[in-house]
Design a protein around this motif. Sequence first.
Motif, mmCIF file in Angstrom:
data_model
loop_
_atom_site.group_PDB
_atom_site.id
_atom_site.type_symbol
_atom_site.label_atom_id
_atom_site.label_comp_id
_atom_site.label_asym_id
_atom_site.label_seq_id
_atom_site.Cartn_x
_atom_site.Cartn_y
_atom_site.Cartn_z
ATOM 1 N N MET A 176 31.863 23.600 -21.387
ATOM 2 C CA MET A 176 31.834 24.688 -22.372
ATOM 3 C C MET A 176 30.941 24.321 -23.555
ATOM 4 O O MET A 176 30.171 25.160 -24.050
ATOM 5 C CB MET A 176 33.253 24.992 -22.860
ATOM 6 C CG MET A 176 33.323 26.077 -23.922
ATOM 7 S SD MET A 176 34.986 26.328 -24.567
ATOM 8 C CE MET A 176 35.684 27.392 -23.292
ATOM 9 N N GLU A 177 31.029 23.063 -23.993
ATOM 10 C CA GLU A 177 30.185 22.616 -25.101
ATOM 11 C C GLU A 177 28.707 22.700 -24.721
ATOM 12 O O GLU A 177 27.872 23.168 -25.504
ATOM 13 C CB GLU A 177 30.553 21.183 -25.498
ATOM 14 C CG GLU A 177 31.919 21.026 -26.150
ATOM 15 C CD GLU A 177 31.965 21.567 -27.562
ATOM 16 O OE1 GLU A 177 30.894 21.695 -28.203
ATOM 17 O OE2 GLU A 177 33.078 21.882 -28.037
ATOM 18 N N SER A 195 37.161 25.440 -27.549
ATOM 19 C CA SER A 195 36.950 24.204 -26.824
ATOM 20 C C SER A 195 38.070 23.228 -27.182
ATOM 21 O O SER A 195 39.235 23.617 -27.272
ATOM 22 C CB SER A 195 35.561 23.640 -27.160
ATOM 23 O OG SER A 195 35.298 22.458 -26.461
ATOM 24 N N LYS A 249 35.859 21.334 -20.664
ATOM 25 C CA LYS A 249 35.522 21.503 -22.079
ATOM 26 C C LYS A 249 34.141 20.913 -22.389
ATOM 27 O O LYS A 249 33.402 21.464 -23.211
ATOM 28 C CB LYS A 249 36.597 20.870 -22.962
ATOM 29 C CG LYS A 249 37.950 21.567 -22.860
ATOM 30 C CD LYS A 249 37.860 23.058 -23.187
ATOM 31 C CE LYS A 249 39.221 23.740 -23.163
ATOM 32 N NZ LYS A 249 39.131 25.186 -23.475
ATOM 33 N N GLN A 269 37.010 23.297 -32.028
ATOM 34 C CA GLN A 269 37.519 22.096 -31.378
ATOM 35 C C GLN A 269 38.836 21.622 -31.990
ATOM 36 O O GLN A 269 38.842 20.787 -32.895
ATOM 37 C CB GLN A 269 36.472 20.984 -31.473
ATOM 38 C CG GLN A 269 35.229 21.310 -30.705
ATOM 39 C CD GLN A 269 33.962 21.019 -31.472
ATOM 40 O OE1 GLN A 269 33.949 20.987 -32.686
ATOM 41 N NE2 GLN A 269 32.892 20.826 -30.758
ATOM 42 N N TYR A 273 36.156 27.327 -17.457
ATOM 43 C CA TYR A 273 34.708 27.374 -17.652
ATOM 44 C C TYR A 273 34.089 28.667 -17.124
ATOM 45 O O TYR A 273 33.488 29.429 -17.875
ATOM 46 C CB TYR A 273 34.037 26.170 -16.995
ATOM 47 C CG TYR A 273 32.527 26.240 -17.098
ATOM 48 C CD1 TYR A 273 31.896 26.107 -18.340
ATOM 49 C CD2 TYR A 273 31.733 26.472 -15.974
ATOM 50 C CE1 TYR A 273 30.513 26.202 -18.445
ATOM 51 C CE2 TYR A 273 30.352 26.555 -16.080
ATOM 52 C CZ TYR A 273 29.750 26.424 -17.314
ATOM 53 O OH TYR A 273 28.381 26.534 -17.430
ATOM 54 N N GLY A 318 36.261 17.961 -25.505
ATOM 55 C CA GLY A 318 34.919 18.363 -25.122
ATOM 56 C C GLY A 318 33.883 17.340 -25.566
ATOM 57 O O GLY A 318 32.712 17.439 -25.208
ATOM 58 N N THR A 349 31.611 26.850 -30.951
ATOM 59 C CA THR A 349 32.795 26.292 -30.313
ATOM 60 C C THR A 349 33.750 25.819 -31.401
ATOM 61 O O THR A 349 33.326 25.286 -32.433
ATOM 62 C CB THR A 349 32.460 25.105 -29.389
ATOM 63 O OG1 THR A 349 31.877 24.046 -30.151
ATOM 64 C CG2 THR A 349 31.512 25.526 -28.283
#
Length: 283
Positions: free
Chosen positions: A163-164, A142, A160, A185, A116, A146, A183
Amino acid sequence: MAPLVVLISGCSTGIGLALAVRLAQDPDKKYLVYATMRNLAKKEAIEKAAGDALDKTLFVRQLDVTVDDQVKTIFEFIMGKHGRVDVLVNNAGFGFFGALEAMSMEKAKNMFDTNYFGTVRLIRAALPIMKKQKSGRIVNISSVVGHLALPYMDMYNASKFAMEGLSESLLPQLKNFGISISTVQPGPVATNFGEALAANASTEEDNKDVSEETVKQMTAFRLLLHKPDLFAAQQTEPVIDVIVECVEADKPKLRYPTSDSVRSWVAKRYRKEGVTGLESLFE
């Protein structure tokens, strides 16, 4: 048109390596790629994969995303050489499988510092450059976790999710500067991440103070992770296709799931909670 200058973290293996090589080998030479990694002793794999692109459109450099001075140095170098940074891909990260009480606080902090805060460091360094040039693209790698947390991967899930949230918050702030943020995924990917996760699982020593019932439950779930009908690993190339789509889109979306399985897992989670308008997650 001048090639786009791309900085990618975490390129010693897996998604980072494959993406760097794909962009650097673009037949139209649309990209100059700085493929970075914490430990340059691991650069042989990417140098071999790069082929003729090495030191022409692909440049391997050291970058530990947890070290402020290294982040500053790589951006200063790229700016001194090219005067701009067009694309930043935050890919560096690692996982841990085990009971939370078996994970030392040192390891927990290190995971967040990499997964992060490493992303935060690179974005903070990139933003003044991108805002000044009124353009830029930030792509954060990500994970499905997440949105949909899996047991015994607590801190990885949390990194995660963070991060989102960071990406979603920055999206409206950056639009007026011509900067996009997205992002990507993936679910399970057929790279060595799974092997690394297993290697970074809690040990018998870590579990000495963990209850027998917890270890039993954890072991059972770990076996589930290896069932292909439940967690079929996606091949790397389709994941790279999605990342390239994000990099090249005229109007990038906020979120890019890399497979129908990822979209389905997330959809089921939110439907269960009675959340409607799920499609907005991927707009």
